[in-house]
Design an enzyme around this catalytic site. Structure first.
Site, PDB file in Angstrom:
ATOM      1  N   CYS A  32      21.188  -1.829  -1.910  1.00 35.75           N
ATOM      2  CA  CYS A  32      21.439  -0.226  -2.360  1.00 35.75           C
ATOM      3  C   CYS A  32      21.620   0.838  -1.240  1.00 35.75           C
ATOM      4  CB  CYS A  32      20.342   0.113  -3.151  1.00 35.75           C
ATOM      5  SG  CYS A  32      18.803  -1.166  -3.214  1.00 35.75           S
ATOM      6  N   ASN A  46      21.282 -18.204   1.322  1.00 38.51           N
ATOM      7  CA  ASN A  46      19.945 -17.337   1.566  1.00 38.51           C
ATOM      8  C   ASN A  46      19.522 -16.353   0.362  1.00 38.51           C
ATOM      9  OD1 ASN A  46      22.995 -16.360   2.155  1.00 38.51           O
ATOM     10  ND2 ASN A  46      22.075 -14.409   2.164  1.00 38.51           N
ATOM     11  N   HIS A  59      15.378 -17.264  14.557  1.00 40.16           N
ATOM     12  CA  HIS A  59      14.257 -16.256  13.701  1.00 40.16           C
ATOM     13  C   HIS A  59      14.120 -16.641  12.285  1.00 40.16           C
ATOM     14  CE1 HIS A  59      16.969 -13.459  11.430  1.00 40.16           C
ATOM     15  NE2 HIS A  59      17.775 -13.987  12.254  1.00 40.16           N
TER      16      HIS A  59
HETATM   17  C1  LIG Z   1      20.613 -14.905   8.303  1.00 39.59           C
HETATM   18  C2  LIG Z   1      21.641 -15.839   7.705  1.00 39.59           C
HETATM   19  C3  LIG Z   1      22.868 -15.744   8.872  1.00 39.59           C
HETATM   20  C4  LIG Z   1      22.963 -14.818   9.961  1.00 39.59           C
HETATM   21  O1  LIG Z   1      21.792 -15.257  11.131  1.00 39.59           O
HETATM   22  P1  LIG Z   1      21.493 -14.277  12.165  1.00 39.59           P
HETATM   23  O2  LIG Z   1      20.831 -15.119  13.356  1.00 39.59           O
HETATM   24  O3  LIG Z   1      20.325 -13.208  11.803  1.00 39.59           O
HETATM   25  O4  LIG Z   1      22.791 -13.815  13.053  1.00 39.59           O
HETATM   26  C5  LIG Z   1      24.036 -16.516   8.550  1.00 39.59           C
HETATM   27  N1  LIG Z   1      23.835 -17.091   7.557  1.00 39.59           N
HETATM   28  C6  LIG Z   1      22.834 -17.538   6.557  1.00 39.59           C
HETATM   29  C7  LIG Z   1      22.764 -18.144   5.326  1.00 39.59           C
HETATM   30  C8  LIG Z   1      21.578 -16.655   6.993  1.00 39.59           C
HETATM   31  O5  LIG Z   1      20.564 -16.746   6.030  1.00 39.59           O
END
Ligand SMILES: *Cc1c(COP(=O)(O)O)cnc(C)c1O
Length: 408
Positions: free
Chosen positions: A329, A153, A203
């Site tokens: 932060c 991410n 999402h």
């Molecule tokens: C956003 C994300 C999550 C968590 O996802 P949610 O649907 O917000 O609980 C887990 N792993 C990665 C790599 C993400 O980018």
């Protein structure tokens, strides 16, 4: 143009207009409980749900009976890891992951460690990649589960998941893949990966918040899970609770739109991020791209800006452009991103890292204006930076010379 320019698509995405239409209609008309029996409204909702399950299954190249609906990737990950660890604990108590996983994985593993499981967290190299041979060596007779993310991410780095799947399959170990960030951006195919469990979330791919899914392999081998949520026995008793039907229908639409758009979108986003990065490099010295130069999502740039203070840079950029820093932060302390730390990015560089993540609605004009704003902010800050003045007076090497040397 709308302000701020939104370049934080890896945090969450706006709804696609097509998805919104389906979601809105479902909120109005598909309100019945999919588990109710005996009247046509519930029957209609149940049918819509099963068609949606098929669409979502197609999207990751599997069959509908292996899709379990959850509230999002965090819940899918908790169910996958705790569920597998608990049910297969008699086979062994060793679990493997790697250092740059999302907190949903790392913290779930930590909770399992408190229950007596042994955890191996593999390191990554300075490009953010896990070593496949090291993973193979880490597997013992006690190992029951490996969890590796598809794409990161913060940096967008893509792990060699097909090679990893080959190893876990050979060794008879369960593989969970966190695909929250890759779904909708690059192809996700549970058969090619040989994944046993795979988590994803609506999402992050232009669907609504509060709906996600877990793929649970149903053949070769049949994977069982201990449920986290007990109750009415929904979702093959793996996740009790009334189904979020509008969420499910909107999620399916999001998969459909993504599947149709993915090829073109990949190219568009690659071109836009490459334009952005080239413009930044042309106009600013002492900048570095964190992560792998090519094994990366087409939309993500994690950039360190030398000779500026991280918080000041973020604040300046956020006046016009919505982006996140890698660092969390709190009021007083800036914590360096553990992802960049695991990649051995030196602390001053990690402190000034900013993630730019582009998406479906990002335009050339936005990217261009965002880059100009970033350049202006960084130049401004450097004007008042004494160490930058010294650097300009001819100190050789520069802020990033050493970092680039280490990485090459
Ligand atoms: C956003 C994300 C999550 C968590 O996802 P949610 O649907 O917000 O609980 C887990 N792993 C990665 C790599 C993400 O980018």
């Amino acid at each position: 143009m709308q302000y701020p320019i939104y370049l934080d698509y890896n945090a969450t995405t706006p709804l696609d207009p097509e998805v919104l239409k389906v979601y809105y209609k479902a909120l109005q008309h598909s309100f019945a409980n999919a588990a109710s029996r005996g009247y046509s409204l519930a029957e209609q909702v149940r049918q819509e749900t099963e068609i949606a399950r098929q669409t979502i299954a197609n999207f990751i190249h599997t069959t509908p009976e292996s899709i379990i609906f959850t509230s999002g990737a965090t819940e899918s990950i908790n169910l996958a890891l705790k569920g597998a660890a608990h049910i297969y604990r008699s086979r062994g108590k060793h679990l493997i992951t790697q250092a740059t996983e999302h907190k949903a994985v790392l913290d779930t593993y930590q909770a399992l460690e408190c229950e007596g499981f042994k955890i191996t967290t593999l390191p990554v190299n300075n490009m953010g990649l896990v070593d496949v041979d090291a993973l193979a060596h880490a597997i013992t007779d006690e190992t029951i589960l490996v969890s590796i993310m598809h794409a990161n991410n913060e940096t967008g780095v893509i792990q060699p998941i097909n090679e990893i799947g080959k190893i876990t399959k050979e060794r008879g170990v369960i593989l969970h893949v966190d695909a929250a960030q890759s779904c909708g951006k690059i192809d996700v195919n549970v058969e090619e990966m040989q994944a046993d469990l795979l988590s994803f979330s609506a999402h992050k791919m232009y669907g609504p918040k509060g709906i996600g899914a877990l793929f649970v392999r149903k053949k070769n081998p049949y994977i069982r899970l201990e449920p986290c949520m007990h109750g009415g026995g929904h979702e093959h008793s793996m996740r009790s609770g009334t189904l979020n039907v509008p969420g499910v229908l909107a999620f399916a639409k999001a998969c459909e739109v993504a599947q149709a758009a993915i090829k073109e979108e990949k190219q568009k986003l690659f071109n836009l991020q490459s334009f952005f990065w080239q413009k930044i490099q042309r106009e600013l010295s002492d900048v570095a791209l964190n992560g792998h130069p090519s094994k990366r999502l087409p939309n993500t740039l994690n950039i360190s800006f030398g000779y500026v203070e991280g918080e000041a840079a973020l604040k300046g950029i956020n006046e016009k452009v919505a982006v996140s820093s890698g660092s969390a932060c709190s009021s007083a302390v800036v914590e360096t991103s553990y992802v960049l730390k695991a990649m051995q990015v030196p602390t001053p560089y990690a402190h000034t890292a900013i993630r730019f993540s582009l998406g479906r609605f990002t335009t050339q004009e936005e990217v261009s204006e965002a880059a100009e704003h970033v350049i202006k902010v960084i130049k401004e800050l450097r004007k008042s930076s004494p160490i930058y003045q010294v650097r300009q007076q001819g100190i050789q090497g520069g802020f990033f010379a050493k970092y680039e040397e280490v990485r090459s």
